[in-house]
Design a protein around this motif. Sequence first.
Motif, short mmCIF file in Angstrom:
data_model
loop_
_atom_site.label_atom_id
_atom_site.label_comp_id
_atom_site.label_asym_id
_atom_site.label_seq_id
_atom_site.Cartn_x
_atom_site.Cartn_y
_atom_site.Cartn_z
N TYR A 1 -15.20 34.04 -0.60
CA TYR A 1 -15.08 32.62 -0.94
C TYR A 1 -15.53 32.38 -2.39
O TYR A 1 -14.84 31.71 -3.16
CB TYR A 1 -15.91 31.77 0.02
N ARG B 1 -15.79 34.66 -4.79
CA ARG B 1 -14.91 35.39 -5.71
C ARG B 1 -13.66 34.55 -6.01
O ARG B 1 -13.23 34.46 -7.14
CB ARG B 1 -14.48 36.75 -5.13
N GLU B 2 -13.10 33.94 -4.97
CA GLU B 2 -11.90 33.11 -5.17
C GLU B 2 -12.24 31.88 -6.02
O GLU B 2 -11.48 31.50 -6.91
CB GLU B 2 -11.33 32.65 -3.83
N SER C 1 -12.55 32.80 -9.68
CA SER C 1 -11.37 33.30 -10.40
C SER C 1 -10.51 32.20 -10.98
O SER C 1 -10.63 31.06 -10.73
CB SER C 1 -10.52 34.16 -9.48
#
Length: 74
Positions: free
Chosen positions: A68, A70-71, A74
């Motif tokens: 979660y 990491r998304e 990004s």
Amino acid sequence: MSSIVVTHQLRDAFYIATHMAVRRPDGTVAIAPATRAKEREAEFIMLRDGLISFEGDADELRDSHDPYLREFLS
């Protein structure tokens, strides 16, 4: 001094966490890169569905392996 910054703009949050205001000898204020000790004092708290999903400093947030986060990063 303590401050709370609420934002979805992570770029701005990381900038605030890694910089500090410094008073110059002439009395003006400059923004300078924070010392490592100061950077470690800035804490991120991220909420997900009303619960804390992360709490830690900028380095810990960047290094998180949580899908979660990491998304979101990004």
